[in-house]
Design a protein around this motif. Structure first.
Motif, PDB file in Angstrom:
ATOM      1  N   MET A 237       0.770  -1.089  -0.107  1.00 59.85           N
ATOM      2  CA  MET A 237       0.159   0.125   0.038  1.00 59.85           C
ATOM      3  C   MET A 237       0.705   1.432   0.006  1.00 59.85           C
ATOM      4  O   MET A 237       2.083   1.279   0.483  1.00 59.85           O
ATOM      5  CB  MET A 237      -1.114   0.112   1.204  1.00 59.85           C
TER       6      MET A 237
ATOM      7  N   PHE B 206     -13.629   5.723  -3.164  1.00 60.55           N
ATOM      8  CA  PHE B 206     -12.259   5.265  -2.360  1.00 60.55           C
ATOM      9  C   PHE B 206     -12.490   3.719  -2.232  1.00 60.55           C
ATOM     10  O   PHE B 206     -11.545   2.975  -2.445  1.00 60.55           O
ATOM     11  CB  PHE B 206     -12.064   5.933  -1.094  1.00 60.55           C
TER      12      PHE B 206
ATOM     13  N   CYS C  71      -9.171   1.625  -1.568  1.00 56.55           N
ATOM     14  CA  CYS C  71      -8.404   2.692  -0.805  1.00 56.55           C
ATOM     15  C   CYS C  71      -9.006   2.771   0.545  1.00 56.55           C
ATOM     16  O   CYS C  71     -10.221   2.300   0.909  1.00 56.55           O
ATOM     17  CB  CYS C  71      -8.590   4.077  -1.299  1.00 56.55           C
TER      18      CYS C  71
ATOM     19  N   ILE D 137      -4.975   8.770   3.041  1.00 52.79           N
ATOM     20  CA  ILE D 137      -5.677   7.412   2.514  1.00 52.79           C
ATOM     21  C   ILE D 137      -4.341   6.433   2.219  1.00 52.79           C
ATOM     22  O   ILE D 137      -3.367   6.890   2.086  1.00 52.79           O
ATOM     23  CB  ILE D 137      -6.423   7.384   1.310  1.00 52.79           C
ATOM     24  N   GLU D 138      -4.710   5.283   2.467  1.00 54.88           N
ATOM     25  CA  GLU D 138      -3.762   4.296   1.867  1.00 54.88           C
ATOM     26  C   GLU D 138      -4.426   3.404   0.754  1.00 54.88           C
ATOM     27  O   GLU D 138      -5.554   3.065   0.650  1.00 54.88           O
ATOM     28  CB  GLU D 138      -3.332   3.074   2.926  1.00 54.88           C
ATOM     29  N   ALA D 139      -3.691   3.360  -0.454  1.00 53.70           N
ATOM     30  CA  ALA D 139      -4.250   2.664  -1.405  1.00 53.70           C
ATOM     31  C   ALA D 139      -3.192   1.754  -2.011  1.00 53.70           C
ATOM     32  O   ALA D 139      -2.016   1.752  -1.639  1.00 53.70           O
ATOM     33  CB  ALA D 139      -4.255   4.114  -2.725  1.00 53.70           C
TER      34      ALA D 139
ATOM     35  N   LEU E 296      -2.320   1.153  -8.179  1.00 48.89           N
ATOM     36  CA  LEU E 296      -3.511   1.958  -8.420  1.00 48.89           C
ATOM     37  C   LEU E 296      -2.884   3.296  -9.232  1.00 48.89           C
ATOM     38  O   LEU E 296      -2.234   4.113  -8.397  1.00 48.89           O
ATOM     39  CB  LEU E 296      -4.312   2.636  -7.133  1.00 48.89           C
TER      40      LEU E 296
ATOM     41  N   LEU F 191      -7.667   7.275  -9.937  1.00 42.51           N
ATOM     42  CA  LEU F 191      -8.029   7.742  -8.667  1.00 42.51           C
ATOM     43  C   LEU F 191      -8.589   9.221  -8.786  1.00 42.51           C
ATOM     44  O   LEU F 191      -9.704   9.435  -8.453  1.00 42.51           O
ATOM     45  CB  LEU F 191      -7.146   7.771  -7.664  1.00 42.51           C
TER      46      LEU F 191
END
Length: 274
Positions: free
Chosen positions: A90, A113, A118, A146-148, A152, A157
């Motif tokens: 992430m 999200f 996310c 956020i953590e994604a 991605l 996004l």
């Protein structure tokens, strides 16, 4: 007294309980059987003791065998299912966007999200004024940490957030320290500069999350080509001012107010006693 429910593992709770009761019953059979056996040895002829002793031995042997088999792993047992998202690499991102303050709009953004995998770690909402005078008719500035998933694409996004109702979406890398509540952080930094006013540039850089802060004279010119609200000059005293640049993310009115308050705390600590 805690209201948390108690969870009993099937092997460590009920399993131990019935095995203990079985062992106690076997011990009882053995004791009675041995007592009868002793009486038989003294001259009484009765098959009861042999039966009781045999039952006791059989119960103890059965309990031991069950315990041994219970700790042996079953062949061909399927592994527990694991969430497909567990263990994925992430990345932390700081996202700022203007959002129209309408019922359900924030839920729509949160849904965008979620569909991309996310996780929202922090959210700060700042008013921007009347929707009649702010860009895109927005009256709130939402900032997310956020953590994604690392794979991605930021373009994907940004488009998803725009479709969910976000305007002027800005995405920049974030750090773990960005999860600190800004209000609490401002109070901690104010205490720091009150104790040592010379640490104002360091504290200002931490407050506004910039790599460095420069000293300037109030009359010095700054970069004229800088984008709107990406440069801030804060007067500390008649002879000195702080120059702060953050070209990747414009400063908000709330951040400017916190910066001014931090400067006032340092100034009061240095000159207030006089």
């Amino acid at each position: 007294m805690s209201d948390a429910p108690k969870v009993i593992h099937p092997r460590t709770g009920h399993g131990r309980s019935w095995r203990r009761e079985l062992a106690e019953l076997a011990a009882l059979f053995l004791a009675v059987g041995l007592a009868h056996l002793l009486a038989t040895l003294l001259g009484h002829d009765d098959p009861g003791p042999v039966v009781l002793v045999g039952l006791g031995v059989a119960l103890i042997a059965g309990a031991a065998i069950h315990k041994r088999l219970g700790h042996r792993p079953r062949r061909g047992a399927a592994p527990l299912p694991v969430d497909d998202g567990a263990g994925r690499p992430m990345a932390l991102w700081r996202i700022r966007m203007r959002v129209v303050e309408r019922p359900g709009r924030l839920a729509s953004v949160a849904g965008a999200f979620g569909r991309l995998g996310c996780n929202i770690l922090a959210l700060h909402i700042a008013p921007t004024g009347s929707s009649a005078i702010t860009p895109a008719g927005c009256d709130a500035l939402d900032e997310f940490v956020i953590e994604a998933p690392r794979d991605l694409a930021l373009g994907v996004l940004a488009r998803a957030l725009a479709e969910a109702g976000g305007h002027d979406v800005v995405i920049v890398p974030a750090q773990v320290k960005d999860l600190t509540d800004p209000g609490v952080q401002a109070l901690v930094l104010a205490q720091r500069v009150s104790a040592d006013p010379d640490r104002l540039p360091e504290a200002m850089a931490e407050l506004l999350r910039v790599p460095r802060v420069e000293w300037r004279r109030p009359g010095d010119t700054v970069d004229e080509g800088a984008e709107l609200n990406t440069t801030m000059v804060i007067s500390v005293n008649p002879d000195r001012a702080l120059l702060i640049r953050r070209p990747e993310l414009p400063f908000t009115p709330t951040e400017a107010a916190r910066a001014a308050a931090l400067t006032a705390a340092a100034t009061h600590a240095r000159y207030g006693a006089g």
